[in-house]
Motif scaffolding. Structure first.
Motif, PDB file in Angstrom:
ATOM      1  N   MET A   8      30.021 -14.186  37.360  1.00  0.00           N
ATOM      2  CA  MET A   8      28.885 -15.212  36.498  1.00  0.00           C
ATOM      3  C   MET A   8      27.606 -13.644  36.301  1.00  0.00           C
ATOM      4  N   ILE A   9      27.551 -13.129  35.274  1.00  0.00           N
ATOM      5  CA  ILE A   9      25.787 -12.181  35.120  1.00  0.00           C
ATOM      6  C   ILE A   9      24.287 -13.389  35.570  1.00  0.00           C
ATOM      7  N   GLU A  10      23.802 -13.244  36.985  1.00  0.00           N
ATOM      8  CA  GLU A  10      23.079 -14.482  36.779  1.00  0.00           C
ATOM      9  C   GLU A  10      21.328 -13.541  36.343  1.00  0.00           C
ATOM     10  N   THR A  11      21.117 -14.130  35.362  1.00  0.00           N
ATOM     11  CA  THR A  11      19.666 -12.927  35.336  1.00  0.00           C
ATOM     12  C   THR A  11      18.381 -13.918  34.824  1.00  0.00           C
ATOM     13  N   TRP A  12      17.130 -13.809  34.514  1.00  0.00           N
ATOM     14  CA  TRP A  12      16.536 -14.918  34.262  1.00  0.00           C
ATOM     15  C   TRP A  12      16.394 -15.254  33.525  1.00  0.00           C
ATOM     16  N   LEU A  13      17.525 -14.860  32.256  1.00  0.00           N
ATOM     17  CA  LEU A  13      17.925 -15.975  31.083  1.00  0.00           C
ATOM     18  C   LEU A  13      18.930 -16.873  31.522  1.00  0.00           C
ATOM     19  N   THR A  14      19.680 -16.248  32.523  1.00  0.00           N
ATOM     20  CA  THR A  14      20.639 -17.648  32.639  1.00  0.00           C
ATOM     21  C   THR A  14      19.804 -18.652  33.594  1.00  0.00           C
ATOM     22  N   ARG A  15      18.691 -18.402  34.549  1.00  0.00           N
ATOM     23  CA  ARG A  15      18.392 -19.460  35.319  1.00  0.00           C
ATOM     24  C   ARG A  15      17.109 -20.487  35.152  1.00  0.00           C
ATOM     25  N   THR A  16      16.764 -19.172  33.620  1.00  0.00           N
ATOM     26  CA  THR A  16      15.281 -20.146  33.218  1.00  0.00           C
ATOM     27  C   THR A  16      15.917 -21.562  32.095  1.00  0.00           C
ATOM     28  N   LEU A  17      17.256 -20.896  31.011  1.00  0.00           N
ATOM     29  CA  LEU A  17      17.484 -22.004  31.032  1.00  0.00           C
ATOM     30  C   LEU A  17      18.744 -22.691  31.406  1.00  0.00           C
ATOM     31  N   GLY A  18      18.965 -22.486  32.329  1.00  0.00           N
ATOM     32  CA  GLY A  18      19.962 -23.379  32.884  1.00  0.00           C
ATOM     33  C   GLY A  18      21.997 -23.173  32.433  1.00  0.00           C
TER      34      GLY A  18
ATOM     35  N   LEU B 174      26.049 -17.686  30.600  1.00  0.00           N
ATOM     36  CA  LEU B 174      25.831 -16.191  30.150  1.00  0.00           C
ATOM     37  C   LEU B 174      24.521 -16.025  29.441  1.00  0.00           C
ATOM     38  N   PRO B 175      24.327 -14.978  29.927  1.00  0.00           N
ATOM     39  CA  PRO B 175      23.395 -13.995  29.279  1.00  0.00           C
ATOM     40  C   PRO B 175      23.216 -13.468  27.715  1.00  0.00           C
ATOM     41  N   ILE B 176      23.736 -14.768  27.373  1.00  0.00           N
ATOM     42  CA  ILE B 176      23.481 -14.802  26.246  1.00  0.00           C
ATOM     43  C   ILE B 176      23.481 -15.774  24.329  1.00  0.00           C
ATOM     44  N   LEU B 177      22.451 -15.002  23.448  1.00  0.00           N
ATOM     45  CA  LEU B 177      21.732 -15.899  22.675  1.00  0.00           C
ATOM     46  C   LEU B 177      22.363 -15.620  21.721  1.00  0.00           C
TER      47      LEU B 177
ATOM     48  N   GLY C  17      28.788 -21.519  26.904  1.00  0.00           N
ATOM     49  CA  GLY C  17      27.977 -21.056  28.296  1.00  0.00           C
ATOM     50  C   GLY C  17      26.745 -19.971  27.343  1.00  0.00           C
ATOM     51  N   GLY C  18      26.661 -20.123  26.475  1.00  0.00           N
ATOM     52  CA  GLY C  18      25.527 -19.156  26.155  1.00  0.00           C
ATOM     53  C   GLY C  18      24.320 -20.196  25.661  1.00  0.00           C
ATOM     54  N   LEU C  19      23.144 -19.691  24.941  1.00  0.00           N
ATOM     55  CA  LEU C  19      22.507 -20.283  24.007  1.00  0.00           C
ATOM     56  C   LEU C  19      22.362 -19.957  22.320  1.00  0.00           C
TER      57      LEU C  19
ATOM     58  N   GLY D  40      18.699  -3.037  32.138  1.00  0.00           N
ATOM     59  CA  GLY D  40      17.808  -3.946  33.123  1.00  0.00           C
ATOM     60  C   GLY D  40      17.040  -5.116  31.909  1.00  0.00           C
ATOM     61  N   ALA D  41      17.620  -4.961  31.013  1.00  0.00           N
ATOM     62  CA  ALA D  41      17.205  -6.529  30.128  1.00  0.00           C
ATOM     63  C   ALA D  41      17.956  -7.692  30.808  1.00  0.00           C
ATOM     64  N   GLU D  42      17.109  -9.086  30.496  1.00  0.00           N
ATOM     65  CA  GLU D  42      17.601 -10.064  31.277  1.00  0.00           C
ATOM     66  C   GLU D  42      18.789 -10.507  29.994  1.00  0.00           C
ATOM     67  N   GLY D  43      19.596 -10.528  29.012  1.00  0.00           N
ATOM     68  CA  GLY D  43      20.530 -11.192  28.246  1.00  0.00           C
ATOM     69  C   GLY D  43      20.717  -9.932  27.163  1.00  0.00           C
ATOM     70  N   ALA D  44      21.184 -10.305  26.318  1.00  0.00           N
ATOM     71  CA  ALA D  44      21.215  -9.969  24.613  1.00  0.00           C
ATOM     72  C   ALA D  44      21.086 -11.257  23.754  1.00  0.00           C
TER      73      ALA D  44
END
Ligand SMILES: Cc1cc2nc3c(=O)[nH]c(=O)nc-3n(C[C@H](O)[C@H](O)[C@H](O)COP(=O)(O)O)c2cc1C
Length: 312
Positions: free
Chosen positions: A1-11, A14-17, A37-39, A189-193
């Motif tokens: 699992m790739i955990e980033t600010w994005l995944t933590r903040t949105l619950g 996956l770090p994908i919007l 698993g994205g948003l 260094g990005a939190e997601g894409a």
């Protein structure tokens, strides 16, 4: 699992919007991305209605999963009718609102009062300063490779510049079509894409069938950054933003021509693939078949995870 600010903040897992894509991303696509698993995000185009936002968010809300709504900042100030789109977006109770293309300052407080974080896609370092001053929670460096409206700087140069210049969480958008692209921006260094074009052949997208077929047939050199479609469709975009679309007979004839609005709108025909618009980015060359959106998202995340593990 790739955990980033994005995944933590949105619950999310996956770090994908899933990109908010006006005319192409409704509740079905957003729901599929969130289920993977994205948003998923709804793309509320300038010409959409509050009723559309309510109906499409009801579709994605049925999944019980979080989703986002994306709006065009510059158009919200045009009239009360346009401003009503933001109220509809807030009422939809999204996990994220994206306000892109313009200064979000007049709107951020209202969105925060509803407890919703705000993301802005930005195209220059000057945009970064504007959205920081407006109080947004995160930014996405959107490169010129992106499909739809975007700026003129490439994703990687812009992403590096923005990462050096801010303490806000930074996402990347534009040209990310496989796990290789996702791994690259996360390693940087990005939190997601934010992923748009890679989803556009999926059956959950709205829009004409030819849009999916033309994308599959297109290579990465088959796009053009142009404003001819805005002129043809009477969309008063500020001139600094062009849109990246697949080349066709219309762009070959009119891009860089001196044809005026009357001629362009007379020639434009959304029923004809050679005379209508298919907004898509340079990742077009990476889209070679129509896969369910969930598969695109899952595959991208899995490949990125493997690649990022190489360096642990
Ligand atoms: C068909 C299409 C419509 C788009 N509409 C919007 C929009 O309504 N609002 C927005 O903020 N971005 C919009 N975008 C840009 C996306 O949010 C995102 O930045 C872009 O798709 C990322 O690059 P990629 O297409 O290379 O994945 C659109 C993109 C496409 C391809």
């Amino acid at each position: 699992m790739i955990e980033t600010w994005l995944t933590r903040t949105l619950g999310i897992d996956l770090p994908i919007l899933g990109a908010p894509m006006g005319g192409r991303a409704g509740g079905e696509l957003a729901g599929a991305v969130s289920r993977a698993g994205g948003l998923g995000m709804l793309g509320a185009a300038r010409y959409t209605t509050p009723e559309w936002i309510a109906a499409e968010s009801a579709v994605v809300r049925d999944t019980g999963l979080p989703f986002g709504v994306g709006l065009m900042t510059w158009s919200l100030g045009e009239s009360a009718q346009h401003a009503a789109l933001l109220d509809a977006a807030i009422e939809a109770k999204p996990a994220l609102i994206s306000l892109s293309f313009g200064d979000p300052a007049p709107y951020v407080e209202k969105i925060h009062a509803a407890g919703v974080p705000v993301l802005s896609q930005i195209n220059t370092i000057e945009d970064l300063r504007i959205v920081e001053a407006a109080g947004v929670d995160a930014v996405a460096a959107q490169g010129t490779e992106a499909g739809g409206h975007t700026g003129r700087i490439g994703t990687l140069p812009l992403l590096q510049e923005v990462l050096e210049a801010t303490n806000l969480p930074v996402l990347a958008a534009g040209g990310i079509g496989t796990g290789r692209g996702l791994a690259a921006v996360i390693a940087a260094g990005a939190e997601g894409a934010i992923v748009g074009t890679a989803l556009l052949a999926s059956p959950e997208t709205t829009g004409p069938d030819y849009a999916r077929d033309r994308l599959i047939a297109a290579g990465s050199a088959d796009t053009v950054y142009t404003s001819v479609f805005d002129q043809a469709r009477n969309q008063p975009w500020p001139t600094r933003w062009g849109g990246r679309a697949l080349t066709n007979a219309f762009t070959r004839k009119y891009h860089n021509s001196d044809a005026g609005h009357a001629m362009l709108s007379g020639a434009y025909d959304p029923a004809d693939p050679d005379l209508g618009v298919v907004y898509a980015g340079e990742a077009a060359g990476l889209v070679t078949e129509s896969l369910p959106a969930a598969q695109v998202v899952e595959r991208m995340a899995a490949q990125a995870e493997v690649l990022l593990r190489r360096f642990r």
